[in-house]
Scaffold this active site. Structure first.
Site, PDB file in Angstrom:
ATOM      1  N   GLY A  15       0.823  -1.207   0.000  1.00  0.00           N
ATOM      2  CA  GLY A  15       0.000   0.000   0.000  1.00  0.00           C
ATOM      3  C   GLY A  15       0.849   1.245   0.000  1.00  0.00           C
ATOM      4  O   GLY A  15       0.526   2.245   0.653  1.00  0.00           O
ATOM      5  N   ALA A  16       1.947   1.198  -0.758  1.00  0.00           N
ATOM      6  CA  ALA A  16       2.934   2.286  -0.718  1.00  0.00           C
ATOM      7  C   ALA A  16       2.748   3.299  -1.835  1.00  0.00           C
ATOM      8  O   ALA A  16       3.604   4.166  -2.019  1.00  0.00           O
ATOM      9  CB  ALA A  16       4.347   1.702  -0.781  1.00  0.00           C
ATOM     10  N   GLY A  19      -0.261   8.091   0.595  1.00  0.00           N
ATOM     11  CA  GLY A  19      -0.682   8.071   1.983  1.00  0.00           C
ATOM     12  C   GLY A  19       0.411   7.638   2.942  1.00  0.00           C
ATOM     13  O   GLY A  19       1.603   7.873   2.720  1.00  0.00           O
ATOM     14  N   ILE A  20      -0.002   6.980   4.025  1.00  0.00           N
ATOM     15  CA  ILE A  20       0.961   6.623   5.065  1.00  0.00           C
ATOM     16  C   ILE A  20       1.927   5.537   4.593  1.00  0.00           C
ATOM     17  O   ILE A  20       3.043   5.449   5.106  1.00  0.00           O
ATOM     18  CB  ILE A  20       0.271   6.205   6.381  1.00  0.00           C
ATOM     19  CG1 ILE A  20      -0.594   4.950   6.195  1.00  0.00           C
ATOM     20  CG2 ILE A  20      -0.539   7.352   6.948  1.00  0.00           C
ATOM     21  CD1 ILE A  20      -1.141   4.409   7.511  1.00  0.00           C
ATOM     22  N   GLY A  21       1.526   4.722   3.614  1.00  0.00           N
ATOM     23  CA  GLY A  21       2.449   3.724   3.086  1.00  0.00           C
ATOM     24  C   GLY A  21       3.626   4.368   2.383  1.00  0.00           C
ATOM     25  O   GLY A  21       4.784   3.995   2.606  1.00  0.00           O
ATOM     26  N   SER A 137      -7.136  -0.776  12.597  1.00  0.00           N
ATOM     27  CA  SER A 137      -7.904   0.455  12.766  1.00  0.00           C
ATOM     28  C   SER A 137      -8.788   0.333  13.988  1.00  0.00           C
ATOM     29  O   SER A 137      -9.191  -0.775  14.386  1.00  0.00           O
ATOM     30  CB  SER A 137      -8.786   0.691  11.536  1.00  0.00           C
ATOM     31  OG  SER A 137      -9.746   1.708  11.782  1.00  0.00           O
ATOM     32  N   TYR A 163     -15.651  -3.532   6.616  1.00  0.00           N
ATOM     33  CA  TYR A 163     -14.317  -2.959   6.795  1.00  0.00           C
ATOM     34  C   TYR A 163     -13.815  -3.221   8.211  1.00  0.00           C
ATOM     35  O   TYR A 163     -12.676  -3.663   8.421  1.00  0.00           O
ATOM     36  CB  TYR A 163     -14.348  -1.460   6.513  1.00  0.00           C
ATOM     37  CG  TYR A 163     -13.118  -0.723   7.001  1.00  0.00           C
ATOM     38  CD1 TYR A 163     -11.900  -0.827   6.327  1.00  0.00           C
ATOM     39  CD2 TYR A 163     -13.170   0.073   8.145  1.00  0.00           C
ATOM     40  CE1 TYR A 163     -10.774  -0.167   6.788  1.00  0.00           C
ATOM     41  CE2 TYR A 163     -12.052   0.746   8.600  1.00  0.00           C
ATOM     42  CZ  TYR A 163     -10.855   0.618   7.924  1.00  0.00           C
ATOM     43  OH  TYR A 163      -9.738   1.270   8.383  1.00  0.00           O
TER      44      TYR A 163
END
Length: 280
Positions: A15-16, A19-21, A137, A163
């Site tokens: 997930g790079a 965002g945070i990735g 989360s 989710y």
């Protein structure tokens, strides 16, 4: 001079693409790590890969064959893997199943990282001591795991609870690793990074309204702030004190779903997931 706290360590960040990735990958590279990055968008992933000095490994977690191919590419490029950051995920409308026929929140948030991590187990073990970080989360509190209906074949899937169930599965998987792979020197932790104002939930109109409106800035944190807990865990490495723990940002959090510590669910989810992806 940059603090080289990650020198000599190899990290894979999923997930790079943004965002945070993406931020986690950049910071860990700045701190000396050899960083591999993967995401589903080649165009978004390319500048991140260039920034950390690697090539983009494109994979769509809605396709398990992509995950299998990715695991092979990582194993070819890295003889050992010190840290696996399972960060890819999101919230998706359950109305469209994945290429493999699964409910998308279940596959992308749990089943795909479960498969990837299992396929990379030899590479993680080869490091001697390694760490798996699963981005969870606070949404896990909305989740409910039903072992006999993981794919919502007998009940209606609703986006937010589905989710939340995927994020609850991240914690159960973390504890499954802690139970099973200690002899390989593999440690695991789950972390809630906080409400990050990023592209999270870009496939969801509802999440877009919550996270990307003018009022959102009062309820969300920045991408660097969201990445900071992931970076801190990566730097901490395979510390036995983090093994099987769920962190809310930097602190062990008691606000987790009651199912998260249910040993029957930890074991049952592992066994059923393994059967679904075809691993022993």
């Amino acid at each position: 001079m940059t603090d080289q706290t990650m020198a000599g360590r190899t990290v894979l960040v999923t997930g790079a693409s943004d965002g945070i990735g993406a931020e986690t990958a950049r910071v860990l590279a700045q701190r000396g790590a050899t960083v591999l990055v993967t995401g589903r968008s080649r165009d978004k992933l390319r500048p991140v890969a260039e920034a950390v000095g690697t090539e983009p490994l494109v994979a769509d977690f809605a396709r398990l064959d992509d995950v299998r191919r990715l695991a092979g590419q990582v194993a070819d490029r890295a003889g050992t893997l010190d840290v696996l950051m399972n960060n890819a995920g999101g919230t998706f409308s359950p109305s469209r199943t994945t290429h493999d026929g699964h409910e998308p929140n279940f596959q992308v948030n749990h089943l795909a990282p479960f498969l990837l991590t299992n396929l990379l187990r030899p590479t993680l073990a080869a490091a001697g001591r390694s760490l798996v970080v699963n981005t969870s989360s606070i949404g896990n509190l909305m989740g409910k795991v039903v072992l006999d209906d993981l794919d919502y074949e007998h009940r209606k899937a609703r986006e937010f609870p589905a989710y939340g169930t995927g994020k609850l599965m991240n914690i159960l998987f973390t504890r499954g690793i802690a139970d099973r792979w200690a002899d390989d020197g593999i440690t695991s932790a789950a972390v809630h990074p906080g409400p990050v104002g990023s592209s999270f939930g870009r496939d969801s109109r509802i999440v877009g309204l919550l996270y990307r409106t003018p009022l959102a800035r009062f309820a969300t944190i920045s991408v660097p702030d969201g990445a900071a807990p992931l970076v801190a865990l990566a730097e901490r490495g395979p510390d036995p004190e983090v093994n099987g723990r769920y962190f809310s940002r930097f602190h062990v959090d008691g606000r987790e779903n009651r199912q998260a510590s249910d040993q029957a669910l930890i074991d049952g989810l592992w066994e059923r997931s393994a059967a679904l992806v075809g691993i022993g």
